[in-house]
Structure formats: C-alpha cells, structure tokens
Design an enzyme around this catalytic site. Sequence first.
Site, PDB file in Angstrom:
ATOM      1  N   GLY A 162      -4.926   1.189   0.688  1.00 48.03           N
ATOM      2  CA  GLY A 162      -6.314   1.644   0.731  1.00 48.03           C
ATOM      3  C   GLY A 162      -7.211   0.975  -0.296  1.00 48.03           C
ATOM      4  O   GLY A 162      -8.398   1.244  -0.348  1.00 48.03           O
ATOM      5  N   CYS A 163      -6.653   0.116  -1.124  1.00 49.85           N
ATOM      6  CA  CYS A 163      -7.444  -0.607  -2.113  1.00 49.85           C
ATOM      7  C   CYS A 163      -7.806  -1.983  -1.559  1.00 49.85           C
ATOM      8  O   CYS A 163      -6.968  -2.656  -0.965  1.00 49.85           O
ATOM      9  CB  CYS A 163      -6.663  -0.787  -3.418  1.00 49.85           C
ATOM     10  SG  CYS A 163      -6.476   0.728  -4.352  1.00 49.85           S
ATOM     11  N   GLN A 164      -9.051  -2.385  -1.770  1.00 47.38           N
ATOM     12  CA  GLN A 164      -9.488  -3.714  -1.362  1.00 47.38           C
ATOM     13  C   GLN A 164      -8.766  -4.763  -2.206  1.00 47.38           C
ATOM     14  O   GLN A 164      -8.307  -5.773  -1.706  1.00 47.38           O
ATOM     15  CB  GLN A 164     -10.993  -3.836  -1.533  1.00 47.38           C
ATOM     16  CG  GLN A 164     -11.545  -5.182  -1.126  1.00 47.38           C
ATOM     17  CD  GLN A 164     -13.052  -5.243  -1.305  1.00 47.38           C
ATOM     18  OE1 GLN A 164     -13.676  -4.308  -1.759  1.00 47.38           O
ATOM     19  NE2 GLN A 164     -13.619  -6.371  -0.946  1.00 47.38           N
TER      20      GLN A 164
END
Length: 142
Positions: A50-52
């Site tokens: 979920g982290c860019q």
Amino acid sequence: MTIKEIQEEIISDFSVMGSWEDKYEYIIQLGKELPLISEEYKTPDNLIKGCQSRVWLHTELKDGKLFFTGDSDAVITKGLVSLMVYVLSGHTPQDIAASDIYFINAIGLSSHLSPTRSNGLLSMLKQMKLYAIAYQAKINQQ
C-alpha cells in the site's frame, strides 16, 4: 515514555515550526537519523503493502516489548517511518494494539501529504498494529 507522551512531544515539536517547509525538513532529518535496518530484513515479506515508495519494516519481541526497525527508498517516507518507529517501538504488543495514534492529524500531517503517501502511512500504522496483535496472540498462547 508512554505512546501518548511521545505523541504529545511530537505535537509540541511540530507546533514551534512555522511553515510546512520547515516541518518537511524536520521529517527528512528524522529519516536521516533513522538507524539503518539490517540488509537481511529488506525482504519482500517485510515490505509494507500500500506504500507508493518501498518501505521495509522489521519487528522483534524483546523482554515483552516490540522493537521496530525500518527503511524506505524515499526521503520523506523514511522520515515518516522514523516517526512511527519512535512512537511505537519499545512498548508492549498490547499497548501498541490498543493505542490511539492521533499525532498524525494533530500536527496536520494527513492534510499535507499526497493521497498515496497518506495511504502508505496508514498502511504502515496498520501493519505495525497487526504485528502487535500477532505477537500478543503468541504471548497469550504461551
């Protein structure tokens, strides 16, 4: 210090900074001061979904308390990792799982991050709490 006391300290630190440019510089500095995570923990299993940016988070239980180490390939994100590690590391799984993390909104961080970075921060917090719940379950089984 308790999780609440640490959050109050962060809120106080941010309140004396005038502009968001100063606050971002502070966050970047925190990232530079983050202790390096051992390369052996930079694995796909430790990547936060979920982290860019790529964010690794490793957790260890020592003397009934959880200790987190982390890293990111982006400077601001690494500062955010540093903040979360500072707030939650060194506390019991029960305290972490039950904690109300309010400093993010209190310092205005959530409204000054891009949506993808904000989602990543929430994913990191969620993962840290999930680790705490898992370790608490393991402790309760012993």
